[in-house]
Motif scaffolding. Sequence first.
Motif, PDB file in Angstrom:
ATOM      1  N   ASP A   5       0.814  -1.218   0.000  1.00 24.01           N
ATOM      2  CA  ASP A   5       0.000   0.000   0.000  1.00 24.01           C
ATOM      3  C   ASP A   5       0.843   1.261   0.000  1.00 24.01           C
ATOM      4  N   ASP A   6       2.130   1.151   0.371  1.00 26.06           N
ATOM      5  CA  ASP A   6       3.027   2.313   0.315  1.00 26.06           C
ATOM      6  C   ASP A   6       3.859   2.330  -0.968  1.00 26.06           C
ATOM      7  N   ASP A   7       3.467   1.508  -1.952  1.00 26.92           N
ATOM      8  CA  ASP A   7       4.095   1.399  -3.278  1.00 26.92           C
ATOM      9  C   ASP A   7       5.422   0.652  -3.264  1.00 26.92           C
ATOM     10  N   LYS A   8       5.826   0.102  -2.142  1.00 27.18           N
ATOM     11  CA  LYS A   8       7.029  -0.720  -2.107  1.00 27.18           C
ATOM     12  C   LYS A   8       6.748  -2.035  -2.819  1.00 27.18           C
ATOM     13  N   VAL A   9       7.699  -2.488  -3.639  1.00 28.10           N
ATOM     14  CA  VAL A   9       7.543  -3.721  -4.401  1.00 28.10           C
ATOM     15  C   VAL A   9       8.449  -4.801  -3.815  1.00 28.10           C
ATOM     16  N   ILE A  10       7.867  -5.964  -3.553  1.00 31.19           N
ATOM     17  CA  ILE A  10       8.608  -7.114  -3.040  1.00 31.19           C
ATOM     18  C   ILE A  10       8.518  -8.233  -4.057  1.00 31.19           C
ATOM     19  N   GLU A  11       9.649  -8.832  -4.386  1.00 29.04           N
ATOM     20  CA  GLU A  11       9.662  -9.956  -5.319  1.00 29.04           C
ATOM     21  C   GLU A  11      10.100 -11.217  -4.600  1.00 29.04           C
ATOM     22  N   GLY A  12       9.599 -12.344  -5.069  1.00 36.65           N
ATOM     23  CA  GLY A  12       9.963 -13.608  -4.455  1.00 36.65           C
ATOM     24  C   GLY A  12       8.988 -14.702  -4.834  1.00 36.65           C
ATOM     25  N   GLU A  13       8.857 -15.691  -3.935  1.00 42.13           N
ATOM     26  CA  GLU A  13       7.896 -16.769  -4.126  1.00 42.13           C
ATOM     27  C   GLU A  13       6.588 -16.380  -3.427  1.00 42.13           C
ATOM     28  N   VAL A  14       5.473 -16.460  -4.171  1.00 41.75           N
ATOM     29  CA  VAL A  14       4.191 -15.981  -3.665  1.00 41.75           C
ATOM     30  C   VAL A  14       3.195 -17.141  -3.580  1.00 41.75           C
ATOM     31  N   GLN A  15       2.421 -17.145  -2.505  1.00 38.36           N
ATOM     32  CA  GLN A  15       1.354 -18.124  -2.320  1.00 38.36           C
ATOM     33  C   GLN A  15       0.076 -17.387  -1.938  1.00 38.36           C
ATOM     34  N   TYR A  16      -1.026 -17.694  -2.645  1.00 37.12           N
ATOM     35  CA  TYR A  16      -2.300 -17.053  -2.346  1.00 37.12           C
ATOM     36  C   TYR A  16      -3.297 -18.082  -1.831  1.00 37.12           C
ATOM     37  N   ASN A  17      -3.889 -17.817  -0.679  1.00 34.57           N
ATOM     38  CA  ASN A  17      -4.905 -18.662  -0.072  1.00 34.57           C
ATOM     39  C   ASN A  17      -6.250 -17.955  -0.222  1.00 34.57           C
ATOM     40  N   PHE A  18      -7.079 -18.414  -1.189  1.00 34.41           N
ATOM     41  CA  PHE A  18      -8.339 -17.704  -1.454  1.00 34.41           C
ATOM     42  C   PHE A  18      -9.360 -17.941  -0.357  1.00 34.41           C
TER      43      PHE A  18
END
Length: 247
Positions: free
Chosen positions: A39-52
Amino acid sequence: MTRMRYLLNGVIALALLLLSQNLLAQREAEWFSGRITLDDDKVIEGEVQYNFVDDIVKIKGSEGERLLTAIKVKTFTILVDSVELMYYSLPNNLTGPNMVFYKVVFENSIGAILFRHLSEVKEYNTAFGFNVQGTAGFVPFVHRNTKVNRVVSIANKNGIFPILEKRVQNTIGYDYMKSKSNFGRSVNNEAESKEVSKYKKYFDLNIDKIFGSKGSDVQSLLKQEKMSIKSIDSWFSILNYLEEKNQ
């Protein structure tokens, strides 16, 4: 202008949509290469997992592992078999102003078509009676019914509006003797379930709220081309039509 032009663009979008659905049909809990914009526009890259189910996204990057809710995130993407899937954090259009994640399946200068998957789990204790060689008894187990509905919404400058809903999974499972292992069966799946225009009355009453001064144009297009709002590719065509008309 012909319907074919809008339908062609709609078919292309629908093909990409079905591809993204199949890629994640059984893989929601896996880790994928991706990035998150906070939300502060900082971008993080890596391995992402989404739990719907819990509507939570996790990321493993150079700063360790983080767990984030939609209120802390603007967007995130995951790369699945060379297909980049985009999610937006936006207000919940069904239950209130809280922020939730939506998957973007189509977008142009007029608006976007968004998906959310809603999970409902019901459990109750029951027992299986038996009589073996004169010995009677009951074996306790937990009956679990998991239902997953996919809600399709249209988003534009006027807000986020639900337009379609369908059941995409209905699974019956059991926990035997309160053990962690369980088994279940899928009652129906994505291919067997038809789209349901649950919000047709809502759409009819709010077409001018959704499309503003273009509401009458949308009604004319639907009538002239005999398009059904129960079909998701019709919604792709509507947005394509309005974009071209706006040029």
